[in-house]
Design a protein around this motif. Sequence first.
Motif, PDB file in Angstrom:
ATOM      1  N   LEU A  47      -4.092   4.372  -0.935  1.00  0.00           N
ATOM      2  CA  LEU A  47      -4.930   5.130  -0.013  1.00  0.00           C
ATOM      3  C   LEU A  47      -4.659   6.606  -0.248  1.00  0.00           C
ATOM      4  CD1 LEU A  47      -6.788   5.434   2.483  1.00  0.00           C
ATOM      5  CD2 LEU A  47      -4.734   5.127   3.909  1.00  0.00           C
ATOM      6  N   ILE A  48      -5.673   7.325  -0.737  1.00  0.00           N
ATOM      7  CA  ILE A  48      -5.515   8.746  -1.067  1.00  0.00           C
ATOM      8  C   ILE A  48      -6.217   9.578  -0.002  1.00  0.00           C
ATOM      9  CG2 ILE A  48      -5.820  10.531  -2.818  1.00  0.00           C
ATOM     10  CD1 ILE A  48      -6.237   8.228  -4.867  1.00  0.00           C
ATOM     11  N   SER A  49      -5.449  10.359   0.752  1.00  0.00           N
ATOM     12  CA  SER A  49      -6.038  11.217   1.787  1.00  0.00           C
ATOM     13  C   SER A  49      -6.459  12.536   1.158  1.00  0.00           C
ATOM     14  CB  SER A  49      -5.048  11.447   2.928  1.00  0.00           C
ATOM     15  OG  SER A  49      -3.808  11.920   2.449  1.00  0.00           O
ATOM     16  N   LEU A  50      -7.666  12.981   1.484  1.00  0.00           N
ATOM     17  CA  LEU A  50      -8.251  14.161   0.848  1.00  0.00           C
ATOM     18  C   LEU A  50      -8.692  15.221   1.864  1.00  0.00           C
ATOM     19  CD1 LEU A  50     -10.445  12.282  -1.784  1.00  0.00           C
ATOM     20  CD2 LEU A  50      -8.245  13.419  -2.189  1.00  0.00           C
ATOM     21  N   GLY A  51      -8.097  15.209   3.046  1.00  0.00           N
ATOM     22  CA  GLY A  51      -8.436  16.201   4.055  1.00  0.00           C
ATOM     23  C   GLY A  51      -9.897  16.119   4.461  1.00  0.00           C
ATOM     24  N   GLU A 101     -12.399  16.242   2.721  1.00  0.00           N
ATOM     25  CA  GLU A 101     -13.207  15.488   1.759  1.00  0.00           C
ATOM     26  C   GLU A 101     -13.123  13.985   1.975  1.00  0.00           C
ATOM     27  OE1 GLU A 101     -13.219  16.835  -2.383  1.00  0.00           O
ATOM     28  OE2 GLU A 101     -11.914  18.476  -1.762  1.00  0.00           O
ATOM     29  N   GLY A 102     -12.383  13.564   3.003  1.00  0.00           N
ATOM     30  CA  GLY A 102     -12.322  12.142   3.309  1.00  0.00           C
ATOM     31  C   GLY A 102     -11.142  11.445   2.671  1.00  0.00           C
ATOM     32  N   ALA A 103     -11.397  10.308   2.025  1.00  0.00           N
ATOM     33  CA  ALA A 103     -10.317   9.510   1.462  1.00  0.00           C
ATOM     34  C   ALA A 103     -10.856   8.543   0.429  1.00  0.00           C
ATOM     35  CB  ALA A 103      -9.599   8.743   2.575  1.00  0.00           C
ATOM     36  N   LEU A 104      -9.952   8.032  -0.379  1.00  0.00           N
ATOM     37  CA  LEU A 104     -10.241   6.980  -1.343  1.00  0.00           C
ATOM     38  C   LEU A 104      -9.318   5.806  -1.064  1.00  0.00           C
ATOM     39  CD1 LEU A 104     -10.341   9.069  -4.658  1.00  0.00           C
ATOM     40  CD2 LEU A 104     -12.307   7.939  -3.606  1.00  0.00           C
ATOM     41  N   LEU A 105      -9.834   4.597  -1.191  1.00  0.00           N
ATOM     42  CA  LEU A 105      -9.012   3.397  -1.148  1.00  0.00           C
ATOM     43  C   LEU A 105      -9.239   2.658  -2.456  1.00  0.00           C
ATOM     44  CD1 LEU A 105      -7.064   1.564   0.428  1.00  0.00           C
ATOM     45  CD2 LEU A 105      -9.067   0.345   1.305  1.00  0.00           C
ATOM     46  N   VAL A 106      -8.185   2.585  -3.258  1.00  0.00           N
ATOM     47  CA  VAL A 106      -8.285   1.992  -4.596  1.00  0.00           C
ATOM     48  C   VAL A 106      -7.420   0.736  -4.643  1.00  0.00           C
ATOM     49  CG1 VAL A 106      -7.942   2.354  -7.065  1.00  0.00           C
ATOM     50  CG2 VAL A 106      -8.653   4.277  -5.602  1.00  0.00           C
ATOM     51  N   GLY A 107      -8.011  -0.360  -5.089  1.00  0.00           N
ATOM     52  CA  GLY A 107      -7.282  -1.605  -5.286  1.00  0.00           C
ATOM     53  C   GLY A 107      -7.542  -2.146  -6.675  1.00  0.00           C
ATOM     54  N   HIS A 108      -7.046  -3.328  -6.950  1.00  0.00           N
ATOM     55  CA  HIS A 108      -7.236  -3.931  -8.273  1.00  0.00           C
ATOM     56  C   HIS A 108      -8.716  -4.132  -8.586  1.00  0.00           C
ATOM     57  CE1 HIS A 108      -2.955  -4.812  -8.923  1.00  0.00           C
ATOM     58  NE2 HIS A 108      -2.917  -5.105  -7.641  1.00  0.00           N
ATOM     59  N   ALA A 109      -9.482  -4.523  -7.571  1.00  0.00           N
ATOM     60  CA  ALA A 109     -10.886  -4.869  -7.818  1.00  0.00           C
ATOM     61  C   ALA A 109     -11.873  -3.989  -7.062  1.00  0.00           C
ATOM     62  CB  ALA A 109     -11.115  -6.334  -7.441  1.00  0.00           C
ATOM     63  N   ILE A 110     -11.370  -3.027  -6.292  1.00  0.00           N
ATOM     64  CA  ILE A 110     -12.283  -2.182  -5.514  1.00  0.00           C
ATOM     65  C   ILE A 110     -11.901  -0.711  -5.603  1.00  0.00           C
ATOM     66  CG2 ILE A 110     -12.751  -3.999  -3.809  1.00  0.00           C
ATOM     67  CD1 ILE A 110     -10.938  -2.242  -1.890  1.00  0.00           C
ATOM     68  N   THR A 111     -12.912   0.132  -5.446  1.00  0.00           N
ATOM     69  CA  THR A 111     -12.703   1.562  -5.243  1.00  0.00           C
ATOM     70  C   THR A 111     -13.688   1.998  -4.174  1.00  0.00           C
ATOM     71  OG1 THR A 111     -12.032   1.923  -7.546  1.00  0.00           O
ATOM     72  CG2 THR A 111     -12.708   3.863  -6.278  1.00  0.00           C
ATOM     73  N   LEU A 112     -13.159   2.396  -3.027  1.00  0.00           N
ATOM     74  CA  LEU A 112     -13.989   2.813  -1.904  1.00  0.00           C
ATOM     75  C   LEU A 112     -13.779   4.294  -1.618  1.00  0.00           C
ATOM     76  CD1 LEU A 112     -13.284  -0.137   0.584  1.00  0.00           C
ATOM     77  CD2 LEU A 112     -15.207   0.090  -0.997  1.00  0.00           C
ATOM     78  N   ARG A 113     -14.886   4.941  -1.271  1.00  0.00           N
ATOM     79  CA  ARG A 113     -14.802   6.345  -0.877  1.00  0.00           C
ATOM     80  C   ARG A 113     -15.274   6.484   0.570  1.00  0.00           C
ATOM     81  NH1 ARG A 113     -17.744  11.833  -3.340  1.00  0.00           N
ATOM     82  NH2 ARG A 113     -16.690  13.263  -1.885  1.00  0.00           N
ATOM     83  N   LEU A 127       0.839  -1.203   0.000  1.00  0.00           N
ATOM     84  CA  LEU A 127       0.000   0.000   0.000  1.00  0.00           C
ATOM     85  C   LEU A 127       0.866   1.242   0.000  1.00  0.00           C
ATOM     86  CD1 LEU A 127      -3.189   0.721   2.051  1.00  0.00           C
ATOM     87  CD2 LEU A 127      -1.236   2.253   2.358  1.00  0.00           C
ATOM     88  N   ILE A 128       0.415   2.265  -0.726  1.00  0.00           N
ATOM     89  CA  ILE A 128       1.027   3.587  -0.630  1.00  0.00           C
ATOM     90  C   ILE A 128      -0.054   4.583  -0.221  1.00  0.00           C
ATOM     91  CG2 ILE A 128       2.799   3.078  -2.361  1.00  0.00           C
ATOM     92  CD1 ILE A 128       1.194   4.849  -4.327  1.00  0.00           C
ATOM     93  N   LYS A 129       0.368   5.699   0.407  1.00  0.00           N
ATOM     94  CA  LYS A 129      -0.618   6.668   0.870  1.00  0.00           C
ATOM     95  C   LYS A 129      -0.249   8.094   0.428  1.00  0.00           C
ATOM     96  CE  LYS A 129      -0.914   9.341   4.050  1.00  0.00           C
ATOM     97  NZ  LYS A 129      -1.457  10.465   3.222  1.00  0.00           N
ATOM     98  N   PRO A 130      -0.513   8.430  -0.813  1.00  0.00           N
ATOM     99  CA  PRO A 130      -0.306   9.819  -1.218  1.00  0.00           C
ATOM    100  C   PRO A 130      -1.512  10.684  -0.864  1.00  0.00           C
ATOM    101  CG  PRO A 130      -1.055   8.538  -3.091  1.00  0.00           C
ATOM    102  CD  PRO A 130      -0.929   7.572  -1.933  1.00  0.00           C
ATOM    103  N   ASN A 131      -1.300  11.973  -0.669  1.00  0.00           N
ATOM    104  CA  ASN A 131      -2.425  12.906  -0.662  1.00  0.00           C
ATOM    105  C   ASN A 131      -2.620  13.409  -2.094  1.00  0.00           C
ATOM    106  OD1 ASN A 131      -0.475  14.942  -1.082  1.00  0.00           O
ATOM    107  ND2 ASN A 131      -0.323  15.372   1.108  1.00  0.00           N
ATOM    108  N   LYS A 132      -3.583  14.280  -2.301  1.00  0.00           N
ATOM    109  CA  LYS A 132      -3.874  14.726  -3.660  1.00  0.00           C
ATOM    110  C   LYS A 132      -2.674  15.434  -4.279  1.00  0.00           C
ATOM    111  CE  LYS A 132      -7.032  17.530  -6.455  1.00  0.00           C
ATOM    112  NZ  LYS A 132      -8.213  18.420  -6.456  1.00  0.00           N
ATOM    113  N   GLU A 133      -2.017  16.303  -3.511  1.00  0.00           N
ATOM    114  CA  GLU A 133      -0.859  17.033  -4.029  1.00  0.00           C
ATOM    115  C   GLU A 133       0.247  16.078  -4.450  1.00  0.00           C
ATOM    116  OE1 GLU A 133       2.425  20.337  -2.482  1.00  0.00           O
ATOM    117  OE2 GLU A 133       0.700  19.820  -1.240  1.00  0.00           O
ATOM    118  N   GLU A 134       0.507  15.068  -3.633  1.00  0.00           N
ATOM    119  CA  GLU A 134       1.562  14.107  -3.953  1.00  0.00           C
ATOM    120  C   GLU A 134       1.197  13.253  -5.156  1.00  0.00           C
ATOM    121  OE1 GLU A 134       3.092  13.744   0.701  1.00  0.00           O
ATOM    122  OE2 GLU A 134       1.620  12.337  -0.124  1.00  0.00           O
TER     123      GLU A 134
END
Length: 309
Positions: free
Chosen positions: A219-223, A225-237, A181-188
């Motif tokens: 895992l994308i942190s969005l302050g 606005e919450g977060a997104l978790l994206v995988g091969h078969a899933i996209t969760l908000r 897993l990696i965890k960038p924010n939107k800017e990154e």
Amino acid sequence: MIVTVTLNPAIDVSYRVPRFQIDKGHRVENGSKTAGGKGLNVSRVLKQLGSEPLCTGFLGGGSGAWIEKKLIDEELKHSFVQIDEETRTCLAMIDEHGGTQTELMEKGPVVNEQEIEKFQVSFKHLLEEATMVVASGSLPAGLPPDFYREIGEWARAANIPFLLDTSGKSLELGVEGKPFLIKPNKEELCQYTGKSDLTFQEMIDAAKGICAKGVEYVLISLGAEGALLVGHAITLRAEIPVVSVINPVGSGDSMVAGMAFALHNHYDSVECLRWACACGISNALQATTGTIDPQVVRKLLSQIKISTL
């Protein structure tokens, strides 16, 4: 055992200055002084959640000795490699009236070849007991820019999940090590893709592209606005409740700790995202960076809405 890696720690000194002004002198109360570094924040939150992480990385000089003493005081297990040069200090000027924070971050020490070799030996020994590795933050001078890729490859060879939270070239090359897993924010994520801005769908597409390179989850942190978790078969908000933020610094590190804690306890993807967000929010409600209230975290879990996209 979760091993956290902080390769470029620092003594973090912060001052609260009412009406901070450039080119002016300011009399301040004694500043707060903490053992800083993104990986150390992750370790603290894991400890507060009931885990027993072990911290590793590089420490040097009087500053390194001070950090080591603080870790002992906080009862955080550690196994740092000692280096010749001095561990850095970072300074933050917080203007409570204007709502700004100005930071001065030293580049840090130069790590030599012998010290790198000592870390490699030590880290591979720690992998014999590790069940997860979390690496966070910048690389000190002297380390090759693909050092996180190397750590990822060592962890992968040992069949140990590797979570990576870094930015810039370190992230770009670290992805090649196929972390779990990696965890960038939107800017990154914008920096990674070479774009000045990304729409919601473009963030998801970029994350899917990273997963195609061998990363299991982004895992994308969005302050707020919450977060997104994206995988091969899933996209969760994750949509999070509105809170009165006291100190957002360290919330990303707390998210990583929450995610690591949940993964370590074999929670499903929805619950992992929920725990990550709850820990990030709890940190924002504390004055001290890298601090959560476990009771608040558990209350927040039910307030976080997770949807499948």
